[in-house]
Design a protein around this motif. Structure first.
Motif, PDB file in Angstrom:
ATOM      1  N   SER A   1       3.660  -0.052  -6.673  1.00  0.00           N
ATOM      2  CA  SER A   1       3.106  -0.449  -7.974  1.00  0.00           C
ATOM      3  C   SER A   1       2.639   0.766  -8.748  1.00  0.00           C
ATOM      4  O   SER A   1       2.796   0.833  -9.974  1.00  0.00           O
ATOM      5  N   THR A   2       2.076   1.728  -8.035  1.00  0.00           N
ATOM      6  CA  THR A   2       1.627   2.957  -8.698  1.00  0.00           C
ATOM      7  C   THR A   2       2.819   3.640  -9.357  1.00  0.00           C
ATOM      8  O   THR A   2       2.733   4.093 -10.509  1.00  0.00           O
TER       9      THR A   2
ATOM     10  N   GLY B   1       0.800  -1.222   0.000  1.00  0.00           N
ATOM     11  CA  GLY B   1       0.000   0.000   0.000  1.00  0.00           C
ATOM     12  C   GLY B   1       0.829   1.267   0.000  1.00  0.00           C
ATOM     13  O   GLY B   1       0.287   2.377  -0.020  1.00  0.00           O
TER      14      GLY B   1
HETATM   15  P1  ADP Z   1       2.055  -1.051  -3.197  1.00  0.00           P
HETATM   16  O1  ADP Z   1       2.417  -1.483  -4.573  1.00  0.00           O
HETATM   17  O2  ADP Z   1       3.180  -0.405  -2.463  1.00  0.00           O
HETATM   18  O3  ADP Z   1       1.417  -2.146  -2.410  1.00  0.00           O
HETATM   19  P2  ADP Z   1       0.002   0.507  -4.526  1.00  0.00           P
HETATM   20  O4  ADP Z   1       0.718   1.387  -5.460  1.00  0.00           O
HETATM   21  O5  ADP Z   1      -0.635  -0.731  -5.094  1.00  0.00           O
HETATM   22  O6  ADP Z   1       0.958   0.112  -3.312  1.00  0.00           O
HETATM   23  O7  ADP Z   1      -1.125   1.328  -3.801  1.00  0.00           O
HETATM   24  C1  ADP Z   1      -0.887   2.582  -3.151  1.00  0.00           C
HETATM   25  C2  ADP Z   1      -2.207   3.149  -2.644  1.00  0.00           C
HETATM   26  O8  ADP Z   1      -3.017   3.529  -3.748  1.00  0.00           O
HETATM   27  C3  ADP Z   1      -3.027   2.156  -1.840  1.00  0.00           C
HETATM   28  O9  ADP Z   1      -3.698   2.871  -0.837  1.00  0.00           O
HETATM   29  C4  ADP Z   1      -4.004   1.625  -2.838  1.00  0.00           C
HETATM   30  O10 ADP Z   1      -5.179   1.198  -2.229  1.00  0.00           O
HETATM   31  C5  ADP Z   1      -4.240   2.828  -3.740  1.00  0.00           C
HETATM   32  N1  ADP Z   1      -4.558   2.457  -5.123  1.00  0.00           N
HETATM   33  C6  ADP Z   1      -3.700   1.869  -6.000  1.00  0.00           C
HETATM   34  N2  ADP Z   1      -4.297   1.696  -7.180  1.00  0.00           N
HETATM   35  C7  ADP Z   1      -5.559   2.180  -7.059  1.00  0.00           C
HETATM   36  C8  ADP Z   1      -6.680   2.286  -7.944  1.00  0.00           C
HETATM   37  N3  ADP Z   1      -6.610   1.867  -9.214  1.00  0.00           N
HETATM   38  N4  ADP Z   1      -7.818   2.839  -7.453  1.00  0.00           N
HETATM   39  C9  ADP Z   1      -7.883   3.278  -6.195  1.00  0.00           C
HETATM   40  N5  ADP Z   1      -6.875   3.214  -5.299  1.00  0.00           N
HETATM   41  C10 ADP Z   1      -5.716   2.676  -5.725  1.00  0.00           C
END
Ligand code: ADP
Length: 263
Positions: free
Chosen positions: A53-54, A49
């Motif tokens: 990944s973002t 979280g």
């Molecule tokens: P990690 O890869 O470090 O686990 P992410 O990048 O997947 O983290 O997520 C970062 C935050 O953004 C989290 O709170 C996640 O719930 C939120 N998030 C990621 N993608 C989306 C999306 N498509 N819609 C809404 N929230 C998102």
């Protein structure tokens, strides 16, 4: 004091400038500035979280920043036309925790797939794919299907596929997440070898223990922000606080399996 810009500032292949990304009211990334030099290696480490990944999706331009700008080689997020995205994607390799192989195709076909898509000629496809399979140690398994392979082997197929267009940068999103620690370290060594051969690598992982023993740069992300950027540095200074097995970090030449001359 030197006024010269650092190597990373001079030759970034990937740059994020004051990038924020929001999904509705949720902030996934906040004011991220990060440069990765040509041929660089960066671990992006943080809990689930945190926004790892973002960050990778922004580099792949699967998503665009809410604020700020991402550049990858000459591609600039704020000036990106839709029809340029496939060109960018060819120069950015991508691997995932769950491999994402095509189950109904064999190893050769999986690796060749991006070349089929761009209409490369058969001779070129064959040479390129067999060379890559040799590099990842899977030449002998070229006719196997993904279900016949171990997790580590499947990830190596995915790595070969990601390299098939000679990308500038390889993005790896928790690539060791489904693998046991021994196999995970083998995948890391393969990523290091790919990096030594010239491809920049950005690897996201929650597993700080796995990566802290290596001498690569570690960018720590928490709650959407960079909280620490540990430069790649002399193993011994990092290891002052974390002893490591030296056999873990010794560089090895790119492994090329013995090849049959012709089939
Ligand atoms: P990690 O890869 O470090 O686990 P992410 O990048 O997947 O983290 O997520 C970062 C935050 O953004 C989290 O709170 C996640 O719930 C939120 N998030 C990621 N993608 C989306 C999306 N498509 N819609 C809404 N929230 C998102």
């Amino acid at each position: 004091m030197s006024t010269q810009p650092s190597t990373q500032e001079r030759h970034p292949i990937v740059s994020l400038y004051h990038v924020s990304k929001r999904y509705g009211r949720r902030t996934a990334l906040h004011d991220i500035t990060l440069h990765v030099e040509h041929g660089g290696f960066v671990f992006v480490v943080g809990p689930s979280g945190a926004g790892k990944s973002t960050l990778l999706r922004l580099v792949y331009m699967e998503e665009f920043p809410s604020e700020g700008q991402v550049t990858v080689s000459g591609f600039v997020s704020t000036r990106m036309r839709r029809n340029r995205i496939p060109h960018l994607r060819r120069k950015v390799g991508l691997i995932f925790q769950d491999f994402k192989l095509l189950e109904d195709r064999n190893v050769f076909e999986n690796v060749a797939f991006p070349l089929y898509v761009i209409g490369a000629n058969r001779g070129y496809i064959r040479r390129t794919v067999l060379d890559l399979l040799g590099r990842v140690g899977l030449y002998q398994k070229r006719n196997a299907h993904p279900r016949e392979l171990s997790g580590g082997e499947q990830q190596r197929v995915a790595i070969a596929r990601a390299l098939v267009n000679s990308p500038y940068v390889l993005l790896a999103d928790e690539p060791t997440g489904n693998l046991d620690p021994v196999v995970a370290r083998e995948i890391l060594k393969l990523l290091f070898r790919i990096n030594v051969a010239g491809t920049a690598v950005i690897m996201a992982t929650h597993d700080h223990e796995l990566v802290r023993r290596y001498r690569q740069r570690i960018v720590h992300v928490e709650q959407g922000e960079i909280v620490q950027d540990e430069e790649a540095f002399d193993l011994w200074s990092r290891e002052a606080s974390a002893p490591a097995d030296p056999s873990e970090w010794r560089e090895e030449p790119l492994v090329v399996e013995p090849r049959e001359a012709a089939e």
